[in-house]
Design a protein around this motif. Structure first.
Motif: not given
Length: 580
Positions: A259-264, A278-290
């Motif tokens: 997340x830090x690497x992608x400026x979150x 939650x609308x960030x694509x990486x966070x969306x992918x994390x939520x989907x995986x979890x």
């Protein structure tokens, strides 16, 4: 105490009539295993006054069945430790003792006012009687020839219940917990039913759902891999699916660095911390995986292994008193946490020729709050059959109730359930988003708080009284008399939450106990409960009769505690749990 071993009917006959007339009888069992559908009772121990009878069921049954059934079903008060265990084995024999005192449940009722941290027989004996009990033989083999040590151990387990009963009843009366004890002891029969009968799982549908979720997890991994520098390497798990061995998306440390690497720029990877992104694509992918991983590991993969080989059903276990509030817990498996989505709940079904009844209380915690605070507007709304969520939305948005739409009602729902427990503005923002998918700014949350307490001044007054008194007041209680001590460092949310949720739990338990009593000897039974919801299974041809019984019992239980607030109960009839 004199110990007598009973091997046949003639051994028991000299004691039978006095046992039936005895007002107080301690009962314990030793079994060949823990599963009442597979294992058997080896010993039944009966203790009273100065005698202990130990009945060897391997030789006593089946010839002695009638006489032991008459003794156990007599009107005397039967003292058990963890009664639901013994009662399930008796249910398998079609024996239903009517009046129960459970030393474990009694100790749990007292525990919020002080007591032992554990509730097994050894700990209760040590704490309340200052006696040590050797429990080494508890797990010994009870299916073979019994030793003198086993016989002696079995007799002591029954005898100590008489002494515990005397101490525990004294404390229950002294602390004014008689009413709540009646509710809890009555509820034991419903917990016994739920664990014994369980619920039928559609295995084929469950397998299909598992396959779908495995595909969802793979798709989530593919999304996550787009944000990493190296491709993922996988290996097979015990469940037959693949797990990542280099890009560890289950590691919070790894995810945080990603997340830090992608400026979150976040401090941790918790759901509440990631909510603003939650609308960030990486966070969306994390939520989907979890989400997929949790559903697979917590429910989908383990569930099939929990199907009883004899009944073909899931048999969850319940902690009848698992919190100071009196709320139940569930485990092995925890069906109280099963997702409410249709695809999950349709996997739980009624067998052919039978139906499920699904009933729940409408807005029970808000109704409890109305009773406690005596807020005029809340009381009027419920007496007039109004929807409190729509009413709150109309105050918040300054528009007529009939013009409130579904989305606006959802906003009000978050506000109602958040603010009755004295949530702050920032907490309300997080709660609304996580629990109801509702976005609100801090400014909106502050305004909604102001409008809510203006609309319901009785709630504000109650909160103020709690704040004023909570430095001196460490004891609280529910409307039905459950008592608990709260540390002084607890904040207002805890002081307001426990009596409300506790009263709601007491109402449900009273309904469960009353319902189980009415269902004795019928071909309908309670199969599950989820906080404010009861599931029953009954014959298809009698479904309307039992639906009416279920609804009336739940309403009467609520009316006996919420004397100024009418209850509303909705009962659905279906072939699966999804048909609600």
């Amino acid at each position: 105490m004199e110990t007598i071993i009973i091997y046949n009917i003639s051994d028991l006959i000299p004691y039978a009539e006095s046992l039936k007339a005895e007002p107080l009888l301690a009962v314990d069992t030793e079994t060949t295993g823990l599963n009442p559908h597979i294992h058997k009772i080896r010993l039944i121990q009966l203790a009273w006054k100065d005698k202990i009878l130990i009945i060897d069921c391997f030789s006593f049954l089946p010839e002695g069945y009638t006489i032991i059934k008459e003794i156990l079903e007599s009107k005397s008060l039967k003292i058990f430790q963890n009664a639901k265990f013994d009662l399930q084995f008796f249910m398998a024999m079609n024996i239903l003792p009517p009046n129960i005192f459970d030393t474990m449940i009694a100790a749990q009722i007292l525990a919020p006012l002080g007591g032992p941290k554990k509730f097994n027989l050894g700990e209760l004996s040590r704490y309340y009687l200052n006696e040590e009990m050797d429990k080494e033989l508890q797990k010994s083999d009870w299916s073979r020839h019994l030793t003198e040590d086993q016989i002696r151990y079995a007799g002591k387990d029954a005898a100590v219940l008489l002494k515990l009963y005397k101490v525990l009843t004294g404390q229950i009366y002294e602390k004014g917990l008689m009413d709540i004890a009646r509710i809890e002891f009555s509820c034991i029969f419903s917990v016994t039913q739920m664990e014994y009968y369980g619920i039928l799982l559609d295995i084929d549908s469950w397998k299909h759902l598992t396959e779908q979720m495995e595909e969802e997890k793979i798709a989530a991994i593919a999304q996550l891999n787009q944000f990493t520098d190296s491709p993922a390497y996988t290996q097979m798990t015990l469940w037959g699916d693949e797990e990542i061995v280099n890009n560890n998306f289950d590691s919070n440390t790894y995810l945080l660095s990603l997340l830090h690497k992608h400026q979150i720029d976040v401090e941790n990877t918790s759901k509440s911390t990631l909510a603003p992104y939650r609308d960030n694509p990486l966070v969306m992918a994390v939520s989907r995986y979890r989400s997929a991983s949790k559903l697979l590991s917590a429910f989908l993969h383990p569930m099939e292994q929990m199907v009883n080989p004899k009944t073909g059903r899931i048999h969850p276990r319940y902690g009848q008193i698992s919190a100071y509030s009196g709320r139940m817990s569930c485990y092995s498996p925890n069906i109280q946490q099963i997702p409410r989505s249709q695809e999950f709940r349709r996997c739980f079904m009624a067998p052919e020729g039978r139906k499920l009844l699904i009933a729940d209380y409408s807005q029970i915690e808000l109704r409890v709050m109305a009773q406690i605070t005596e807020d005029r507007r809340m009381l009027e709304a419920y007496k007039n059959g109004e929807d409190l969520h729509r009413l709150t939305a109309s105050f918040m948005l300054n528009k007529p109730v009939e013009e409130v739409d579904k989305e606006e009602r959802q906003y009000a729902k978050a506000v109602n359930f958040g603010l009755i427990y004295a949530m702050g503005a920032s907490g309300l923002c997080q709660y609304a988003l996580q629990s109801y998918g509702v976005e609100m700014t801090l400014e909106q949350a502050e305004r909604f708080r102001k409008l809510f307490f203006e609309a319901y001044p009785g709630v504000k007054h109650w909160h103020n009284e709690l704040l004023k008194n909570h430095q001196e007041m460490t004891q609280g209680q529910t409307l039905s008399g459950r008592k608990f001590l709260l540390p002084q460092w607890y904040g207002l949310p805890a002081f307001s939450n426990t009596p409300v949720q506790g009263t709601a739990a007491d109402i449900l338990k009273k309904a469960l106990g009353d319902l189980a009593y009415q269902l004795k000897g019928t071909d309908a039974y309670i199969i599950a409960t989820v906080h404010d919801e009861i599931l029953m299974e009954c014959p298809e041809e009698k479904v309307d009769y039992y639906a009416e019984m279920l609804k009336n019992t739940m309403i009467q239980a609520s009316d006996s505690i919420l004397t100024n607030v009418p209850a509303e109960v909705e009962v659905s009839i279906g072939n699966t749990w999804a048909e609600k």
